[in-house]
Design a protein around this motif. Structure first.
Motif, PDB file in Angstrom:
ATOM      1  N   ASP A 189      26.187  31.540  27.621  1.00  0.00           N
ATOM      2  CA  ASP A 189      27.026  30.514  26.998  1.00  0.00           C
ATOM      3  C   ASP A 189      27.497  29.492  28.042  1.00  0.00           C
ATOM      4  O   ASP A 189      27.544  28.284  27.777  1.00  0.00           O
ATOM      5  CB  ASP A 189      28.247  31.168  26.337  1.00  0.00           C
ATOM      6  N   PHE A 190      27.838  29.989  29.206  1.00  0.00           N
ATOM      7  CA  PHE A 190      28.321  29.139  30.301  1.00  0.00           C
ATOM      8  C   PHE A 190      27.258  28.110  30.700  1.00  0.00           C
ATOM      9  O   PHE A 190      27.535  26.914  30.808  1.00  0.00           O
ATOM     10  CB  PHE A 190      28.685  30.036  31.496  1.00  0.00           C
ATOM     11  N   ARG A 192      24.651  27.090  28.965  1.00  0.00           N
ATOM     12  CA  ARG A 192      24.371  26.155  27.879  1.00  0.00           C
ATOM     13  C   ARG A 192      25.445  25.081  27.774  1.00  0.00           C
ATOM     14  O   ARG A 192      25.152  23.909  27.524  1.00  0.00           O
ATOM     15  CB  ARG A 192      24.233  26.913  26.552  1.00  0.00           C
ATOM     16  N   HIS A 193      26.682  25.487  27.960  1.00  0.00           N
ATOM     17  CA  HIS A 193      27.786  24.529  27.853  1.00  0.00           C
ATOM     18  C   HIS A 193      27.703  23.472  28.947  1.00  0.00           C
ATOM     19  O   HIS A 193      27.890  22.266  28.682  1.00  0.00           O
ATOM     20  CB  HIS A 193      29.127  25.255  27.935  1.00  0.00           C
ATOM     21  N   PHE A 194      27.419  23.904  30.168  1.00  0.00           N
ATOM     22  CA  PHE A 194      27.380  22.975  31.304  1.00  0.00           C
ATOM     23  C   PHE A 194      25.968  22.457  31.603  1.00  0.00           C
ATOM     24  O   PHE A 194      25.774  21.688  32.547  1.00  0.00           O
ATOM     25  CB  PHE A 194      27.950  23.649  32.556  1.00  0.00           C
ATOM     26  N   VAL A 195      24.992  22.894  30.793  1.00  0.00           N
ATOM     27  CA  VAL A 195      23.595  22.451  30.933  1.00  0.00           C
ATOM     28  C   VAL A 195      23.118  22.721  32.368  1.00  0.00           C
ATOM     29  O   VAL A 195      22.810  21.804  33.145  1.00  0.00           O
ATOM     30  CB  VAL A 195      23.426  20.956  30.596  1.00  0.00           C
ATOM     31  N   LEU A 196      23.060  24.006  32.709  1.00  0.00           N
ATOM     32  CA  LEU A 196      22.679  24.423  34.052  1.00  0.00           C
ATOM     33  C   LEU A 196      21.523  25.415  33.997  1.00  0.00           C
ATOM     34  O   LEU A 196      21.475  26.259  33.106  1.00  0.00           O
ATOM     35  CB  LEU A 196      23.859  25.093  34.773  1.00  0.00           C
ATOM     36  N   PRO A 197      20.594  25.347  34.970  1.00  0.00           N
ATOM     37  CA  PRO A 197      19.563  26.381  35.048  1.00  0.00           C
ATOM     38  C   PRO A 197      20.145  27.692  35.576  1.00  0.00           C
ATOM     39  O   PRO A 197      19.695  28.785  35.218  1.00  0.00           O
ATOM     40  CB  PRO A 197      18.548  25.791  36.032  1.00  0.00           C
ATOM     41  N   ARG A 198      21.149  27.588  36.443  1.00  0.00           N
ATOM     42  CA  ARG A 198      21.848  28.751  36.997  1.00  0.00           C
ATOM     43  C   ARG A 198      23.333  28.438  37.023  1.00  0.00           C
ATOM     44  O   ARG A 198      23.729  27.292  37.261  1.00  0.00           O
ATOM     45  CB  ARG A 198      21.369  29.065  38.424  1.00  0.00           C
ATOM     46  N   SER A 199      24.148  29.436  36.825  1.00  0.00           N
ATOM     47  CA  SER A 199      25.597  29.212  36.809  1.00  0.00           C
ATOM     48  C   SER A 199      26.102  28.704  38.148  1.00  0.00           C
ATOM     49  O   SER A 199      27.090  27.967  38.223  1.00  0.00           O
ATOM     50  CB  SER A 199      26.328  30.499  36.434  1.00  0.00           C
ATOM     51  N   THR A 200      25.424  29.073  39.247  1.00  0.00           N
ATOM     52  CA  THR A 200      25.856  28.652  40.578  1.00  0.00           C
ATOM     53  C   THR A 200      25.529  27.186  40.865  1.00  0.00           C
ATOM     54  O   THR A 200      25.921  26.663  41.902  1.00  0.00           O
ATOM     55  CB  THR A 200      25.208  29.539  41.654  1.00  0.00           C
ATOM     56  N   ASP A 201      24.788  26.531  39.968  1.00  0.00           N
ATOM     57  CA  ASP A 201      24.478  25.109  40.139  1.00  0.00           C
ATOM     58  C   ASP A 201      25.578  24.212  39.592  1.00  0.00           C
ATOM     59  O   ASP A 201      25.407  22.996  39.501  1.00  0.00           O
ATOM     60  CB  ASP A 201      23.154  24.763  39.443  1.00  0.00           C
ATOM     61  N   LEU A 202      26.697  24.786  39.237  1.00  0.00           N
ATOM     62  CA  LEU A 202      27.804  24.018  38.681  1.00  0.00           C
ATOM     63  C   LEU A 202      28.269  22.941  39.663  1.00  0.00           C
ATOM     64  O   LEU A 202      28.507  23.215  40.828  1.00  0.00           O
ATOM     65  CB  LEU A 202      28.978  24.951  38.371  1.00  0.00           C
ATOM     66  N   ALA A 215      38.319  31.144  30.869  1.00  0.00           N
ATOM     67  CA  ALA A 215      39.616  31.671  30.436  1.00  0.00           C
ATOM     68  C   ALA A 215      39.707  31.777  28.916  1.00  0.00           C
ATOM     69  O   ALA A 215      40.340  32.714  28.378  1.00  0.00           O
ATOM     70  CB  ALA A 215      40.738  30.796  30.978  1.00  0.00           C
ATOM     71  N   ILE A 216      39.089  30.840  28.176  1.00  0.00           N
ATOM     72  CA  ILE A 216      39.207  30.858  26.713  1.00  0.00           C
ATOM     73  C   ILE A 216      37.942  31.406  26.039  1.00  0.00           C
ATOM     74  O   ILE A 216      37.868  31.438  24.811  1.00  0.00           O
ATOM     75  CB  ILE A 216      39.517  29.447  26.178  1.00  0.00           C
ATOM     76  N   TRP A 217      36.970  31.830  26.847  1.00  0.00           N
ATOM     77  CA  TRP A 217      35.727  32.359  26.257  1.00  0.00           C
ATOM     78  C   TRP A 217      35.995  33.671  25.530  1.00  0.00           C
ATOM     79  O   TRP A 217      36.791  34.502  25.976  1.00  0.00           O
ATOM     80  CB  TRP A 217      34.687  32.590  27.352  1.00  0.00           C
ATOM     81  N   ARG A 218      35.311  33.857  24.418  1.00  0.00           N
ATOM     82  CA  ARG A 218      35.361  35.107  23.661  1.00  0.00           C
ATOM     83  C   ARG A 218      33.947  35.440  23.177  1.00  0.00           C
ATOM     84  O   ARG A 218      33.153  34.529  22.907  1.00  0.00           O
ATOM     85  CB  ARG A 218      36.281  34.983  22.427  1.00  0.00           C
ATOM     86  N   PRO A 219      33.627  36.731  23.030  1.00  0.00           N
ATOM     87  CA  PRO A 219      32.331  37.090  22.439  1.00  0.00           C
ATOM     88  C   PRO A 219      32.273  36.570  21.003  1.00  0.00           C
ATOM     89  O   PRO A 219      33.302  36.435  20.329  1.00  0.00           O
ATOM     90  CB  PRO A 219      32.331  38.618  22.482  1.00  0.00           C
TER      91      PRO A 219
END
Length: 240
Positions: A189-190, A192-202, A215-219
């Motif tokens: 989800d992270f 997709r939201h930030f349009v990243l190939p890897r979360s560390t590319d933020l 902080a507000i993410w939920r399953p």
């Protein structure tokens, strides 16, 4: 002193020696033709032009102090002495004029002040533009720079804590069965939201947004029901 200020015109020399200008030109050309190899005529006589009262252009020479001395060797007696005195006085006069500070009129002073003001304003404007450009470049660099190691660790730690919270803790039955699935869901989800190939590319510029997102993410509902099912089933078994 400029090149023109170090020379006098062949027209002026003609007046000094009381000869026609054409005759002086002939004398100079004859002297130039007699100079030996390796001697630059420009050190003595520099070809130039002038315009007469009808605005017609004619040839002349600009003569250096050395050129005047060389020209003077062609004259003997009183004429030579008189010419030497005249050209020496003329060059001394030019030297004195250059050494004396120029007194500006009120108009010239005003124009000079206005010029300095305009140049200062242009310099300030140019400096402002440079500052704006630097700020824009820094902003672009900041916007494209990825998070550093400290920020990456903070996000990973926050994500782990959020998954633990969603599963009901490290010792919960759902953790043993679903931890990998929930972790994958969070980071999927992270990305997709930030349009990243890897979360560390933020990008570094979106770090605060990422902290808020976790902080507000939920399953989603299906996963929340699955977690609840695992934890409740184990609880029922213990009750029975």
């Amino acid at each position: 002193m400029s090149q023109l200020q170090r020379n006098i015109s062949s027209l002026e020399v003609a007046q000094m020696v009381l000869r026609e200008h054409n005759e002086v030109l002939k004398d100079i050309r004859r002297i130039i033709s007699q100079l030996g190899e390796g001697i630059l005529p420009q050190s003595y006589f520099i070809e130039s032009t002038y315009k007469n009262s009808q605005n017609k252009e004619f040839p002349c020479y600009l003569i250096t102090k050395n050129g005047c001395e060389l020209y003077g060797t062609r004259m003997t007696g009183e004429k030579g002495t008189q010419f030497a005195v005249k050209y020496i006085d003329r060059f001394n006069e030019m030297e004195q004029q250059l050494q004396q500070p120029k007194v500006l009129s009120e108009k010239e002073q005003l124009m000079a002040a206005m010029k300095l003001t305009i140049e200062a304003a242009e310099d300030v404007e140019a400096l402002k533009n440079e500052v704006v450009e630097v700020k824009e470049n820094v902003q672009v660099l900041f916007d494209t720079m990825r998070i550093d190691g400290r920020q990456e660790f903070a996000i990973k730690s926050q994500g782990k804590a959020k998954v633990m919270e969603a599963l009901g803790g490290y010792n919960s039955p759902a953790y043993n069965a679903l931890s990998r699935k929930v972790f994958a869901k969070l980071w999927g989800d992270f990305k997709r939201h930030f349009v990243l190939p890897r979360s560390t590319d933020l990008p570094k510029a979106r770090f605060d947004e990422a902290v808020k997102y976790i902080a507000i993410w939920r399953p989603d509902t299906s996963m929340a029901m699955e977690i609840d099912s695992y934890n409740n089933q184990t609880h029922l078994k213990l009750v029975q």
